[in-house]
Write a protein that holds these residues in place. Structure first.
Motif, PDB file in Angstrom:
ATOM      1  N   GLY A  96     -47.528  -3.171 -15.274  1.00 26.91           N
ATOM      2  CA  GLY A  96     -47.769  -4.193 -14.509  1.00 26.91           C
ATOM      3  C   GLY A  96     -46.279  -4.858 -13.285  1.00 26.91           C
ATOM      4  N   THR A  97     -45.335  -4.417 -13.708  1.00 30.56           N
ATOM      5  CA  THR A  97     -44.066  -4.677 -13.488  1.00 30.56           C
ATOM      6  C   THR A  97     -43.920  -4.350 -11.944  1.00 30.56           C
ATOM      7  OG1 THR A  97     -42.960  -3.417 -14.946  1.00 30.56           O
ATOM      8  CG2 THR A  97     -43.522  -5.760 -15.598  1.00 30.56           C
ATOM      9  N   VAL A  98     -44.557  -2.569 -12.080  1.00 26.46           N
ATOM     10  CA  VAL A  98     -44.586  -1.951 -10.908  1.00 26.46           C
ATOM     11  C   VAL A  98     -45.062  -2.698  -9.989  1.00 26.46           C
ATOM     12  CG1 VAL A  98     -44.615  -0.164  -9.233  1.00 26.46           C
ATOM     13  CG2 VAL A  98     -42.847  -0.265 -12.343  1.00 26.46           C
ATOM     14  N   MET A  99     -46.102  -2.507 -10.243  1.00 24.47           N
ATOM     15  CA  MET A  99     -47.488  -3.466  -9.651  1.00 24.47           C
ATOM     16  C   MET A  99     -47.486  -4.758  -9.089  1.00 24.47           C
ATOM     17  SD  MET A  99     -51.746  -3.433 -10.037  1.00 24.47           S
ATOM     18  CE  MET A  99     -51.811  -5.005 -11.286  1.00 24.47           C
ATOM     19  N   ARG A 100     -46.373  -5.284 -10.053  1.00 21.24           N
ATOM     20  CA  ARG A 100     -46.740  -7.030  -9.017  1.00 21.24           C
ATOM     21  C   ARG A 100     -45.100  -7.853  -8.581  1.00 21.24           C
ATOM     22  NH1 ARG A 100     -49.696  -8.044 -14.446  1.00 21.24           N
ATOM     23  NH2 ARG A 100     -52.226  -7.813 -13.465  1.00 21.24           N
ATOM     24  N   PHE A 101     -44.648  -6.839  -9.354  1.00 27.43           N
ATOM     25  CA  PHE A 101     -42.893  -6.920  -8.836  1.00 27.43           C
ATOM     26  C   PHE A 101     -42.502  -5.669  -7.252  1.00 27.43           C
ATOM     27  CE2 PHE A 101     -40.853  -8.036 -13.263  1.00 27.43           C
ATOM     28  CZ  PHE A 101     -42.358  -8.871 -13.057  1.00 27.43           C
ATOM     29  N   VAL A 102     -42.931  -4.355  -7.028  1.00 27.55           N
ATOM     30  CA  VAL A 102     -42.709  -4.466  -5.576  1.00 27.55           C
ATOM     31  C   VAL A 102     -42.774  -4.921  -4.965  1.00 27.55           C
ATOM     32  CG1 VAL A 102     -42.164  -1.593  -5.203  1.00 27.55           C
ATOM     33  CG2 VAL A 102     -42.301  -1.879  -7.311  1.00 27.55           C
ATOM     34  N   PRO A 103     -44.527  -4.866  -4.743  1.00 27.81           N
ATOM     35  CA  PRO A 103     -45.274  -5.374  -2.898  1.00 27.81           C
ATOM     36  C   PRO A 103     -44.044  -6.746  -2.625  1.00 27.81           C
ATOM     37  CG  PRO A 103     -47.046  -5.122  -4.848  1.00 27.81           C
ATOM     38  CD  PRO A 103     -46.102  -4.699  -5.995  1.00 27.81           C
ATOM     39  N   PRO A 104     -43.844  -7.682  -3.589  1.00 31.23           N
ATOM     40  CA  PRO A 104     -42.774  -8.893  -2.584  1.00 31.23           C
ATOM     41  C   PRO A 104     -41.472  -8.079  -1.601  1.00 31.23           C
ATOM     42  CG  PRO A 104     -43.506  -9.371  -4.563  1.00 31.23           C
ATOM     43  CD  PRO A 104     -44.311  -7.689  -4.175  1.00 31.23           C
ATOM     44  N   ILE A 105     -40.710  -6.758  -2.458  1.00 32.88           N
ATOM     45  CA  ILE A 105     -40.223  -6.484  -2.391  1.00 32.88           C
ATOM     46  C   ILE A 105     -40.612  -5.261  -0.976  1.00 32.88           C
ATOM     47  CG2 ILE A 105     -38.730  -4.963  -2.938  1.00 32.88           C
ATOM     48  CD1 ILE A 105     -38.165  -7.248  -4.082  1.00 32.88           C
ATOM     49  N   ALA A 106     -41.620  -4.589  -1.085  1.00 28.49           N
ATOM     50  CA  ALA A 106     -41.834  -4.346  -0.086  1.00 28.49           C
ATOM     51  C   ALA A 106     -42.382  -4.792   1.109  1.00 28.49           C
ATOM     52  CB  ALA A 106     -43.641  -3.572   0.104  1.00 28.49           C
ATOM     53  N   GLY A 107     -42.068  -6.011   1.545  1.00 29.03           N
ATOM     54  CA  GLY A 107     -42.494  -7.531   2.601  1.00 29.03           C
ATOM     55  C   GLY A 107     -41.927  -6.698   3.176  1.00 29.03           C
ATOM     56  N   LEU A 108     -40.241  -6.648   2.903  1.00 26.95           N
ATOM     57  CA  LEU A 108     -39.079  -6.144   3.582  1.00 26.95           C
ATOM     58  C   LEU A 108     -39.032  -5.771   3.929  1.00 26.95           C
ATOM     59  CD1 LEU A 108     -36.525  -7.723   0.547  1.00 26.95           C
ATOM     60  CD2 LEU A 108     -37.234  -9.064   2.441  1.00 26.95           C
ATOM     61  N   SER A 109     -39.695  -4.391   3.797  1.00 24.70           N
ATOM     62  CA  SER A 109     -39.071  -3.336   4.740  1.00 24.70           C
ATOM     63  C   SER A 109     -39.665  -3.263   5.949  1.00 24.70           C
ATOM     64  CB  SER A 109     -40.381  -2.023   4.120  1.00 24.70           C
ATOM     65  OG  SER A 109     -40.483  -0.444   4.510  1.00 24.70           O
ATOM     66  N   THR A 110     -39.552  -2.464   7.145  1.00 23.19           N
ATOM     67  CA  THR A 110     -39.806  -2.041   8.910  1.00 23.19           C
ATOM     68  C   THR A 110     -40.628  -0.835   8.459  1.00 23.19           C
ATOM     69  OG1 THR A 110     -37.874  -0.089   8.537  1.00 23.19           O
ATOM     70  CG2 THR A 110     -37.529  -2.747   9.739  1.00 23.19           C
ATOM     71  N   ALA A 111     -41.482  -0.740   7.432  1.00 17.98           N
ATOM     72  CA  ALA A 111     -42.677   0.505   7.351  1.00 17.98           C
ATOM     73  C   ALA A 111     -44.003   0.014   6.379  1.00 17.98           C
ATOM     74  CB  ALA A 111     -41.533   1.726   6.809  1.00 17.98           C
ATOM     75  N   THR A 112     -44.651   1.150   5.793  1.00 12.68           N
ATOM     76  CA  THR A 112     -45.797   0.362   5.191  1.00 12.68           C
ATOM     77  C   THR A 112     -45.272   1.606   4.079  1.00 12.68           C
ATOM     78  OG1 THR A 112     -46.903   0.492   7.004  1.00 12.68           O
ATOM     79  CG2 THR A 112     -48.373   0.733   5.408  1.00 12.68           C
ATOM     80  N   VAL A 113     -46.128   0.683   3.356  1.00 13.86           N
ATOM     81  CA  VAL A 113     -45.625   1.354   1.646  1.00 13.86           C
ATOM     82  C   VAL A 113     -47.101   1.061   0.989  1.00 13.86           C
ATOM     83  CG1 VAL A 113     -44.796   0.665  -0.250  1.00 13.86           C
ATOM     84  CG2 VAL A 113     -43.796   0.127   1.587  1.00 13.86           C
ATOM     85  N   SER A 114     -46.853   1.875   0.128  1.00 18.21           N
ATOM     86  CA  SER A 114     -48.954   2.396  -0.397  1.00 18.21           C
ATOM     87  C   SER A 114     -48.749   2.462  -1.688  1.00 18.21           C
ATOM     88  CB  SER A 114     -49.602   3.647  -0.214  1.00 18.21           C
ATOM     89  OG  SER A 114     -48.878   4.441   0.344  1.00 18.21           O
ATOM     90  N   PHE A 115     -50.095   1.723  -2.487  1.00 17.09           N
ATOM     91  CA  PHE A 115     -50.189   1.270  -3.854  1.00 17.09           C
ATOM     92  C   PHE A 115     -50.909   1.976  -4.691  1.00 17.09           C
ATOM     93  CE2 PHE A 115     -46.969  -1.432  -2.134  1.00 17.09           C
ATOM     94  CZ  PHE A 115     -45.702  -1.755  -3.190  1.00 17.09           C
ATOM     95  N   ASP A 116     -50.681   2.819  -5.678  1.00 18.63           N
ATOM     96  CA  ASP A 116     -51.608   3.143  -6.609  1.00 18.63           C
ATOM     97  C   ASP A 116     -51.262   3.502  -7.808  1.00 18.63           C
ATOM     98  OD1 ASP A 116     -54.191   3.601  -6.902  1.00 18.63           O
ATOM     99  OD2 ASP A 116     -54.450   5.955  -5.856  1.00 18.63           O
ATOM    100  N   GLY A 117     -52.420   3.662  -8.296  1.00 18.61           N
ATOM    101  CA  GLY A 117     -51.892   3.484 -10.290  1.00 18.61           C
ATOM    102  C   GLY A 117     -52.711   4.756 -11.094  1.00 18.61           C
ATOM    103  N   ASP A 118     -52.931   4.799 -12.436  1.00 18.01           N
ATOM    104  CA  ASP A 118     -53.187   5.333 -12.771  1.00 18.01           C
ATOM    105  C   ASP A 118     -55.106   4.614 -13.352  1.00 18.01           C
ATOM    106  OD1 ASP A 118     -51.784   6.799 -14.036  1.00 18.01           O
ATOM    107  OD2 ASP A 118     -51.531   5.979 -16.017  1.00 18.01           O
ATOM    108  N   PRO A 119     -56.487   5.638 -13.222  1.00 21.11           N
ATOM    109  CA  PRO A 119     -57.180   4.704 -13.103  1.00 21.11           C
ATOM    110  C   PRO A 119     -57.932   3.404 -13.371  1.00 21.11           C
ATOM    111  CG  PRO A 119     -57.386   6.832 -13.162  1.00 21.11           C
ATOM    112  CD  PRO A 119     -56.561   6.666 -13.823  1.00 21.11           C
TER     113      PRO A 119
END
Length: 423
Positions: A96-119
Motif C-alpha cells: 500500500g505504501t508504494v501504491m499510495r506514496f509514489v504517485p504524488p512523487i511521480a507527479g514531479l516527473s517530466t514523463a509518464t509513470v504507470s502503476f500496477d500490482g498483484d491482482p
C-alpha cells in the motif's frame, strides 16, 4: 516458497514456556517513508538498518525507476536523488505504501509513470489520492490500479479535500511530497474519523526531522510549506507491529519474550502492544534491554477499540480466540481494505478452527470455545500468517497456508519462528 518450507506449513506447537530474546528487522513504515523523503532530498541520504523485505524492495525499485538511485547492497541503504525525467513502470506488489506514496512523487516527473500490482492490489482503495492529485494539477489516467501519472516537471499544489476514512496513507502520501510542490500542500480530511492516526504523526515527525515545515495545529488539517528537503542519516527502529506474534508467543506459552531495542519514545502504533498485553493479563516491562513480556498462563478477554492500531488486529484476534473470557474488538471497519478483508478472513479462519467468533461491520466478538487443528489460510496477507502461527503455538495440528507471505515485512519468518518455538 522455499523447498525447505512445506505449504501448508505445520507451524510448531509451543510444548513448553518459551524463553527468548528477539532482535527484529527494521520498521517497514519508517523505512518506506525514509526512502521517499530521501529520493526528493537536496543530497544523498543514508537509511541505516533499513528493512529488507518485499515491500521495501518494491519501494526502492520504484524510486530508482523514477530517477533516484537506491543502493540496497549493504545493511545501510544509500539514496541519491536524481532527475525524474524518463517513462517508468512501478510494480506495487501488495504494498500500500508504494501504491499510495509514489504517485504524488511521480507527479514531479517530466514523463509518464504507470502503476500496477498483484491482482488483489487492484481492489485496494486509491481513488482519493488520484482525485487529489488532479485537483493539485497532476495529470492522471485511471481511478484504480492500473493507472498512470503524467508528470509535467512540477506540481502546483495548494489546498485539497480528501476522505481519508479508508486509510491514513491518503494523508501521508500527499504530505510526503508536499514540500516539493510550488505552493506546498494543505490537506483537509472530510469524512468519518481517520484510522491509524499514529501513522500520520510518524509522517509529520519525519518531515520535521528533514527541515520541512508542517502545520498540524487544527484537527483534520495538515499543511506542508514548500521548501528544501534536507538529506539525513536516519537509523530505522525495529518494526514494533512485527513484534506482535513474538510477544503473543510469551502470552500463549506462559513464557518470557524480550524484544531488543524497543524505543522509549516512538510514533509506531505497535507500541500499543504494551497496554493491550497488560490488559490481557501479561506482565510487561520496558527496560534497558528492551521490552519484556511474560505470560501468566491465563489470557484475559479484552474490549478494545483498535481504530488507531488496526494492523495489530490479526494477532490480537488470535489471542482473543484463545482467551478464557469474552472479547470485543471494534473500530476497525477500515481493515477490510487492507491486504485482504481482514475482518471476514479472521472470522472465517478462526471459526474454521473452532473459535466462537462473530463478525460485525466494524469488528469481531469472541466467546471462549475449544479450538482444534486444521489449515489456516492467509489470503497472501502477512498479518494473517501471524495470527495463524500464534494459534499453532497453542493448538495441536494447525497448518499455515502460504507462510512465505510473511516476507512482505520479515524475511525467513518461518525459520526464525521455528527456532524460537521448537525446543
Amino acid at each position: 516458497m522455499s523447498d525447505a518450507v512445506p505449504d501448508p506449513w505445520p507451524a510448531p506447537r509451543a510444548a513448553h514456556p518459551v524463553d527468548a530474546v528477539v532482535s527484529l528487522p527494521g520498521s517497514k513504515s519508517l523505512t518506506n517513508r525514509a526512502l521517499v523523503l530521501a529520493a526528493i532530498a537536496d543530497g544523498p541520504s543514508v537509511v541505516r538498518r533499513a528493512l529488507r523485505s518485499r515491500d521495501t524492495s518494491l519501494m526502492a525499485a520504484a524510486l530508482t525507476s523514477l530517477g533516484s538511485h537506491v543502493d540496497t547492497s549493504g545493511d545501510d541503504w544509500v539514496v541519491t536523488p536524481g532527475a525524474f525525467d524518463g517513462d517508468a513502470a512501478v510494480d506495487c506488489g501488495l504494498a500500500g505504501t508504494v501504491m499510495r506514496f509514489v504517485p504524488p512523487i511521480a507527479g514531479l516527473s517530466t514523463a509518464t509513470v504507470s502503476f500496477d500490482g498483484d491482482p488483489h492490489m487492484r481492489q485496494r482503495p486509491i481513488g482519493e489520492i488520484l482525485g487529489a492529485l488532479r485537483t493539485l494539477g497532476v495529470g492522471v489516467d485511471g481511478d484504480a490500479l492500473p493507472f498512470a501519472v503524467r508528470g509535467s516537471g512540477a506540481v502546483r499544489g495548494g489546498t485539497v479535500v480528501v476522505d481519508a476514512s479508508a486509510s491514513s496513507q491518503f494523508i501521508s502520501a500527499l504530505l510526503l511530497a508536499g514540500a516539493r510542490y510550488d505552493d506546498g500542500v494543505d490537506v483537509r480530511h472530510q469524512g468519518k474519523p481517520v484510522p491509524s492516526l499514529p501513522h500520520i504523526d510518524m509522517t509529520v515527525a519525519m518531515l520535521r526531522e528533514q527541515g520541512i515545515e508542517v502545520d498540524d495545529a487544527d484537527a483534520d488539517r495538515w499543511a506542508v510549506a514548500p521548501g528544501p528537503v534536507k538529506p539525513v542519516d536516519r537509523l530505522i527502529e525495529p518494526d514494533l507491529s512485527n513484534a506482535a506474534p513474538f510477544l503473543a508467543l510469551a502470552a500463549v506459552s506462559g513464557g518470557t519474550v524480550t524484544v531488543r531495542d524497543w524505543p522509549r519514545s516512538t510514533t509506531q502504533p505497535g507500541d500499543s502492544l504494551r497496554q493491550i498485553l497488560t490488559t490481557m493479563g501479561c506482565e510487561v516491562e520496558l527496560g534497558d534491554d528492551g521490552l519484556r513480556v511474560t505470560g501468566s498462563g491465563t489470557l484475559l478477554g479484552i474490549d478494545a477499540d483498535l481504530h488507531e492500531v488496526g494492523e495489530l488486529t490479526p494477532a490480537i484476534a488470535a489471542l482473543c480466540a484463545l482467551a478464557d473470557g469474552p472479547s470485543h474488538l471494534r473500530g476497525i471497519a477500515h481493515i477490510r481494505g487492507h491486504e485482504t478483508d481482514r475482518l471476514a478472513a479472521l472470522a472465517t479462519e478462526l471459526g474454521a478452527l473452532g473459535a466462537d467468533v462473530t463478525e460485525h461491520d466494524d469488528g469481531l466478538s469472541f466467546r471462549p470455545a475449544p479450538l482444534h487443528g486444521g489449515v489456516f489460510h492467509t489470503y497472501a496477507d502477512h498479518r494473517m500468517a501471524h495470527a495463524g502461527v500464534i494459534l499453532a503455538a497453542a493448538v495441536d495440528g494447525v497448518l499455515v497456508e502460504n507462510v512465505a507471505t510473511t516476507s512482505k515485512t520479515f524475511p525467513d519468518f518461518a525459520g526464525f519462528w521455528s527456532g524460537l518455538v521448537t525446543p
